[in-house]
Scaffold this motif. Structure first.
Motif, PDB file in Angstrom:
ATOM      1  N   THR A 288      37.092 -18.560  31.961  1.00  0.00           N
ATOM      2  CA  THR A 288      37.172 -19.711  31.076  1.00  0.00           C
ATOM      3  C   THR A 288      36.789 -19.384  29.646  1.00  0.00           C
TER       4      THR A 288
ATOM      5  N   THR B 151      33.677 -18.341  28.985  1.00  0.00           N
ATOM      6  CA  THR B 151      32.233 -18.201  29.106  1.00  0.00           C
ATOM      7  C   THR B 151      31.815 -17.754  30.504  1.00  0.00           C
TER       8      THR B 151
ATOM      9  N   SER C 123      26.648 -21.353  42.389  1.00  0.00           N
ATOM     10  CA  SER C 123      27.658 -22.401  42.329  1.00  0.00           C
ATOM     11  C   SER C 123      27.561 -23.296  43.561  1.00  0.00           C
TER      12      SER C 123
ATOM     13  N   HIS D 109      29.857 -27.637  40.476  1.00  0.00           N
ATOM     14  CA  HIS D 109      29.124 -27.170  39.297  1.00  0.00           C
ATOM     15  C   HIS D 109      28.779 -25.700  39.505  1.00  0.00           C
TER      16      HIS D 109
ATOM     17  N   SER E  70      26.394 -22.211  37.569  1.00  0.00           N
ATOM     18  CA  SER E  70      25.369 -21.812  36.604  1.00  0.00           C
ATOM     19  C   SER E  70      25.436 -20.298  36.427  1.00  0.00           C
TER      20      SER E  70
ATOM     21  N   ILE F 148      21.271 -22.745  32.258  1.00  0.00           N
ATOM     22  CA  ILE F 148      22.678 -22.852  31.859  1.00  0.00           C
ATOM     23  C   ILE F 148      23.508 -23.344  33.030  1.00  0.00           C
ATOM     24  N   THR F 149      24.134 -24.499  32.869  1.00  0.00           N
ATOM     25  CA  THR F 149      25.014 -25.018  33.914  1.00  0.00           C
ATOM     26  C   THR F 149      26.312 -25.513  33.281  1.00  0.00           C
ATOM     27  N   ASP F 150      27.335 -25.648  34.101  1.00  0.00           N
ATOM     28  CA  ASP F 150      28.615 -26.143  33.612  1.00  0.00           C
ATOM     29  C   ASP F 150      29.356 -26.808  34.755  1.00  0.00           C
ATOM     30  N   GLN F 151      30.346 -27.626  34.390  1.00  0.00           N
ATOM     31  CA  GLN F 151      31.097 -28.382  35.385  1.00  0.00           C
ATOM     32  C   GLN F 151      32.213 -27.538  35.971  1.00  0.00           C
TER      33      GLN F 151
END
Lengths: 115, 114
Positions: free
Chosen positions: A97, A99, B33, B47, B49, B54-57
């Motif tokens: 993506t 990142t 994840s 989600h 990490s 630091i995490t993200d969708q």
């Protein structure tokens, strides 16, 4: 976005017969491809993966898969099925993506092995 | 070395209840994840990490929250459970990104929302 399609939600083979599980991918960049196996009531376990280099990849338990760019395929094979191979198999493709990288899984193929 | 552990193994909730699914790994993995597995749909990423803080969708984040205060733990919170969240949830971890490093999966949590 990358995606994978697994043809056949259920496959049944006799013990000793060839196992062929099909996976086709869609990717706008050279893909990294994976096969995972899930035994009943367990989490997933990596069988094999293709990143770069040799297009025929060997994995655990006698499985192998061949990356064919012209056919956008990554089919999983095993020359001789064993009863212990009965499980669900998932094909996956990775996507970067910017990142982080993420895996996108197919819907799975349940392999049944009969006597 | 316990690998990836998840608790509880089974849980039944009523609509509107909240709960936290626990995930821990003892392999010093940076990447963790959460996936949900539904019949005929394979695994879908909720989600992820890439390290502590630091995490993200992922693909299906709605209705779920995560945080990563330590390298070892990555809990998944359901704020107000809905029947559509009935599923089997898997936590996974890897030392680096999952395209270059093997992901290790936990045994799963089977959640039913009534």
């Amino acid at each position: 976005a990358q995606s994978v399609t697994q043809l056949g939600s259920h496959v049944s083979v006799s013990e000793g017969a060839l196992v062929l599980l099909r996976c086709n991918y869609s990717s706008s960049v050279p893909p990294y491809l994976f096969w995972y196996v899930q035994y009943p009531n367990q989490g997933l376990q990596l069988l094999l993966k293709y990143t770069t280099g040799a297009t025929l990849v060997k994995g655990i338990n006698g499985f192998e898969a061949e990356f064919k760019k012209s056919e956008t395929s990554f089919h999983l094979t095993k020359p001789s099925a064993h009863m212990s191979d009965a499980a669900e198999y998932f094909c996956a493709v990775s996507e970067y993506t910017g990142t982080a990288s993420k895996l996108t899984f197919g819907t799975g193929t349940r392999l049944q092995v009969t006597l | 070395n316990a690998g990836v552990t998840q608790t509880p193994k089974f849980q039944v909730l009523k609509t509107g209840q909240s709960m936290t699914l626990q995930c821990a790994q003892d392999m010093n993995h940076e990447y963790m994840s959460w996936y949900r597995q539904d019949p005929g749909m394979g695994l879908r990423l909720i989600h992820y990490s890439v390290g502590a803080g630091i995490t993200d969708q992922g693909e299906v984040p709605n209705g779920y929250n995560v945080s990563r205060s330590t390298t070892e733990d990555f809990p998944l919170r359901l704020l107000s459970a809905a029947p559509s969240q009935t599923s089997v949830y898997f936590c996974a971890s890897s030392y680096s990104m999952p395209d270059t490093d093997t992901q290790y999966f936990g045994p799963g949590t089977r959640l039913t929302v009534l």
